[in-house]
Motif scaffolding. Structure first.
Motif, PDB file in Angstrom:
ATOM      1  N   ILE A 134       0.844  -1.193   0.000  1.00 46.85           N
ATOM      2  CA  ILE A 134       0.000   0.000   0.000  1.00 46.85           C
ATOM      3  C   ILE A 134       0.877   1.239   0.000  1.00 46.85           C
ATOM      4  CG2 ILE A 134      -1.952   1.157   1.082  1.00 46.85           C
ATOM      5  CD1 ILE A 134      -2.337  -1.398   2.793  1.00 46.85           C
ATOM      6  N   LYS A 135       0.754   2.042  -1.031  1.00 48.20           N
ATOM      7  CA  LYS A 135       1.490   3.297  -1.059  1.00 48.20           C
ATOM      8  C   LYS A 135       0.763   4.345  -0.213  1.00 48.20           C
ATOM      9  CE  LYS A 135       4.395   3.132  -5.065  1.00 48.20           C
ATOM     10  NZ  LYS A 135       4.947   3.948  -6.159  1.00 48.20           N
ATOM     11  N   LYS A 136       1.520   5.039   0.618  1.00 50.56           N
ATOM     12  CA  LYS A 136       0.936   6.084   1.468  1.00 50.56           C
ATOM     13  C   LYS A 136       0.481   7.262   0.617  1.00 50.56           C
ATOM     14  CE  LYS A 136       3.388   9.070   3.835  1.00 50.56           C
ATOM     15  NZ  LYS A 136       2.771  10.334   3.367  1.00 50.56           N
ATOM     16  N   GLY A 137      -0.755   7.669   0.819  1.00 53.55           N
ATOM     17  CA  GLY A 137      -1.245   8.826   0.083  1.00 53.55           C
ATOM     18  C   GLY A 137      -0.440  10.074   0.382  1.00 53.55           C
ATOM     19  N   PHE A 139      -1.470  12.772   0.808  1.00 54.72           N
ATOM     20  CA  PHE A 139      -2.342  13.607   1.633  1.00 54.72           C
ATOM     21  C   PHE A 139      -2.542  13.035   3.033  1.00 54.72           C
ATOM     22  CE2 PHE A 139      -4.413  10.743  -1.303  1.00 54.72           C
ATOM     23  CZ  PHE A 139      -5.134   9.911  -0.465  1.00 54.72           C
ATOM     24  N   LEU A 140      -1.852  11.930   3.359  1.00 56.84           N
ATOM     25  CA  LEU A 140      -2.057  11.250   4.633  1.00 56.84           C
ATOM     26  C   LEU A 140      -0.840  11.360   5.530  1.00 56.84           C
ATOM     27  CD1 LEU A 140      -3.817   7.893   3.669  1.00 56.84           C
ATOM     28  CD2 LEU A 140      -4.849   9.922   4.670  1.00 56.84           C
ATOM     29  N   SER A 141      -1.100  11.320   6.837  1.00 54.21           N
ATOM     30  CA  SER A 141      -0.006  11.242   7.797  1.00 54.21           C
ATOM     31  C   SER A 141       0.478   9.805   7.887  1.00 54.21           C
ATOM     32  CB  SER A 141      -0.488  11.692   9.178  1.00 54.21           C
ATOM     33  OG  SER A 141      -1.400  10.736   9.706  1.00 54.21           O
ATOM     34  N   PRO A 142       1.732   9.593   8.289  1.00 50.32           N
ATOM     35  CA  PRO A 142       2.221   8.220   8.439  1.00 50.32           C
ATOM     36  C   PRO A 142       1.377   7.403   9.412  1.00 50.32           C
ATOM     37  CG  PRO A 142       4.058   9.754   8.427  1.00 50.32           C
ATOM     38  CD  PRO A 142       2.818  10.588   8.483  1.00 50.32           C
ATOM     39  N   GLY A 143       0.946   8.027  10.499  1.00 53.57           N
ATOM     40  CA  GLY A 143       0.168   7.310  11.503  1.00 53.57           C
ATOM     41  C   GLY A 143      -1.162   6.799  10.982  1.00 53.57           C
ATOM     42  N   SER A 144      -1.752   7.504  10.038  1.00 47.21           N
ATOM     43  CA  SER A 144      -3.060   7.106   9.540  1.00 47.21           C
ATOM     44  C   SER A 144      -3.007   5.876   8.634  1.00 47.21           C
ATOM     45  CB  SER A 144      -3.715   8.266   8.782  1.00 47.21           C
ATOM     46  OG  SER A 144      -2.989   8.577   7.613  1.00 47.21           O
ATOM     47  N   MET A 145      -1.823   5.475   8.214  1.00 46.22           N
ATOM     48  CA  MET A 145      -1.717   4.292   7.359  1.00 46.22           C
ATOM     49  C   MET A 145      -2.051   3.000   8.093  1.00 46.22           C
ATOM     50  SD  MET A 145      -1.221   5.004   4.253  1.00 46.22           S
ATOM     51  CE  MET A 145      -0.719   3.416   3.610  1.00 46.22           C
ATOM     52  N   LYS A 146      -2.117   3.065   9.422  1.00 51.64           N
ATOM     53  CA  LYS A 146      -2.473   1.852  10.161  1.00 51.64           C
ATOM     54  C   LYS A 146      -3.870   1.368   9.792  1.00 51.64           C
ATOM     55  CE  LYS A 146      -4.290   4.181  14.299  1.00 51.64           C
ATOM     56  NZ  LYS A 146      -4.105   4.374  15.762  1.00 51.64           N
ATOM     57  N   VAL A 160       1.350  -7.794   4.084  1.00 55.18           N
ATOM     58  CA  VAL A 160       1.093  -6.400   3.729  1.00 55.18           C
ATOM     59  C   VAL A 160       2.343  -5.568   3.983  1.00 55.18           C
ATOM     60  CG1 VAL A 160       0.116  -5.936   6.020  1.00 55.18           C
ATOM     61  CG2 VAL A 160      -0.482  -4.439   4.109  1.00 55.18           C
ATOM     62  N   ALA A 161       2.552  -4.553   3.160  1.00 52.45           N
ATOM     63  CA  ALA A 161       3.673  -3.627   3.312  1.00 52.45           C
ATOM     64  C   ALA A 161       3.167  -2.218   3.048  1.00 52.45           C
ATOM     65  CB  ALA A 161       4.796  -3.969   2.336  1.00 52.45           C
ATOM     66  N   ILE A 162       3.912  -1.245   3.550  1.00 53.15           N
ATOM     67  CA  ILE A 162       3.584   0.166   3.342  1.00 53.15           C
ATOM     68  C   ILE A 162       4.733   0.817   2.591  1.00 53.15           C
ATOM     69  CG2 ILE A 162       3.007   2.373   4.424  1.00 53.15           C
ATOM     70  CD1 ILE A 162       2.292   0.824   6.962  1.00 53.15           C
ATOM     71  N   THR A 163       4.413   1.677   1.641  1.00 56.61           N
ATOM     72  CA  THR A 163       5.453   2.402   0.907  1.00 56.61           C
ATOM     73  C   THR A 163       5.279   3.906   1.070  1.00 56.61           C
ATOM     74  OG1 THR A 163       5.797   0.664  -0.728  1.00 56.61           O
ATOM     75  CG2 THR A 163       6.400   2.894  -1.379  1.00 56.61           C
ATOM     76  N   ARG A 179      10.526  11.021   9.818  1.00 59.16           N
ATOM     77  CA  ARG A 179       9.958  10.563  11.082  1.00 59.16           C
ATOM     78  C   ARG A 179       8.866   9.527  10.831  1.00 59.16           C
ATOM     79  NH1 ARG A 179       7.989  16.193  13.425  1.00 59.16           N
ATOM     80  NH2 ARG A 179       7.136  16.166  11.305  1.00 59.16           N
ATOM     81  N   GLY A 180       8.299   9.556   9.622  1.00 59.61           N
ATOM     82  CA  GLY A 180       7.223   8.633   9.302  1.00 59.61           C
ATOM     83  C   GLY A 180       7.672   7.190   9.130  1.00 59.61           C
ATOM     84  N   ILE A 181       8.971   6.965   8.857  1.00 57.21           N
ATOM     85  CA  ILE A 181       9.444   5.592   8.663  1.00 57.21           C
ATOM     86  C   ILE A 181       9.302   4.785   9.956  1.00 57.21           C
ATOM     87  CG2 ILE A 181      11.376   4.120   7.978  1.00 57.21           C
ATOM     88  CD1 ILE A 181      10.169   5.854   5.680  1.00 57.21           C
ATOM     89  N   PRO A 182       9.883   5.227  11.076  1.00 53.91           N
ATOM     90  CA  PRO A 182       9.684   4.459  12.313  1.00 53.91           C
ATOM     91  C   PRO A 182       8.223   4.445  12.773  1.00 53.91           C
ATOM     92  CG  PRO A 182      10.864   6.508  12.766  1.00 53.91           C
ATOM     93  CD  PRO A 182      10.832   6.338  11.283  1.00 53.91           C
ATOM     94  N   GLU A 183       7.480   5.494  12.446  1.00 55.91           N
ATOM     95  CA  GLU A 183       6.058   5.514  12.810  1.00 55.91           C
ATOM     96  C   GLU A 183       5.308   4.397  12.091  1.00 55.91           C
ATOM     97  OE1 GLU A 183       2.491   6.585  14.544  1.00 55.91           O
ATOM     98  OE2 GLU A 183       4.490   7.352  15.034  1.00 55.91           O
TER      99      GLU A 183
END
Length: 277
Positions: A134-137, A139-146, A160-163, A179-183
């Motif tokens: 799943i690519k992070k939008g 328009f989204l914060s890293p935390g909201s990808m959960k 599942v993976a996040i990009t 900062r979004g990577i560790p989040e």
């Protein structure tokens, strides 16, 4: 082909894994040439490699932009890459109806950033049993990808993976918040850094996306330093004639030196992590 999550973690030196290839499948020979070239480098450097290629580009700025050579023809090429080189392949899907079709040819289904909140798309991808990236939008914060990750897992698929691919910065630029990577790693799944798309300069007045390929190594080094699990790089023998996203692609013959530098950096980062506090 071994199970995909095992493959991505198969490096004996705890190296990063790599998703790399052209933006879109332009033809069989080009895809095979890129896959063969990158496969040799990846084996030499002990980098688990996934060939990347979109069978169709559904999101283009202009109506006259190239979108693909035909869905099945492009998917057949992806399957041929997979079978010839013994490597996994990944492609984008754009609607729930495409998930089952694409899953018959590829190992990883990728959800484009603009579609990362589309519940029906995420559930359809999850239902195939394939790994879902799943690519992070923008328009989204890293935390909201959960929440996107939870949709896939609650559908019964834990592959599942996040990009990360940058966040909108003004009208015509993107910026990476490292900062979004560790989040995002708190979700307990691989986190990938899409280097080339993070360097896009979208919404140009000409209707063709710009980019800063001169910063590819800078962004990649920073990603390795903060602990990304994988790197995503679009590459082409001649980006100036690529039919999609050429402005931010890496020229193929520059990839070996880049990966060599990054594997050295990864070893250094691993050594730092192992030092007692």
């Amino acid at each position: 082909m071994q199970e995909i999550t095992q493959y991505l973690n198969s490096s004996k030196t705890d190296n990063f894994f790599l998703l790399a290839g052209p933006c879109v499948i332009e033809g069989e020979q080009m895809a095979m040439d890129i896959a063969g070239y990158v496969s040799e480098i990846a084996v030499r450097l002990d980098v688990p490699y996934v060939f990347k290629g979109s069978y169709r580009k559904a999101n283009r700025s202009r109506l006259d932009s190239f979108t693909g050579i035909g869905d099945i023809e492009a998917l057949e090429i992806l399957k041929k890459v997979r079978d010839t080189f013994g490597i996994p392949v990944v492609t984008d899907i754009h609607s729930a109806a495409e998930a089952e079709m694409a899953a018959a040819y590829v190992d990883i289904l990728q959800i484009p950033a603009f579609l990362c909140r589309q519940t029906d798309l995420l559930l359809a991808a999850a239902a195939t049993g394939k790994m879902v990236n799943i690519k992070k939008g923008q328009f989204l914060s890293p935390g909201s990808m959960k929440f996107a990750v939870e949709k896939v897992r609650e559908a019964g698929n834990d592959k599942v993976a996040i990009t990360e691919r940058g966040t909108t910065f003004g009208y015509q630029d993107l910026i990476i918040d490292y900062r979004g990577i560790p989040e995002m790693k708190k979700n307990g799944c691989p986190v990938i850094l899409d280097i080339t798309h993070s360097l896009q300069q979208p919404n140009q007045s000409a209707g063709v996306t710009g980019g800063r390929p001169d910063l590819i190594e800078t962004v990649a080094r920073a990603g390795i330093a903060v602990g990304v699990d994988g790197l995503f790089i679009e590459t082409h023998p001649n980006p100036s004639v690529a039919k999609s996203d050429g402005a931010n692609m890496l020229k193929l013959d520059l990839l070996p030196s880049l990966l060599e530098n990054l594997t050295v950096l990864r070893r250094a980062v691993n050594e730092i992590k192992q030092e007692p506090v």
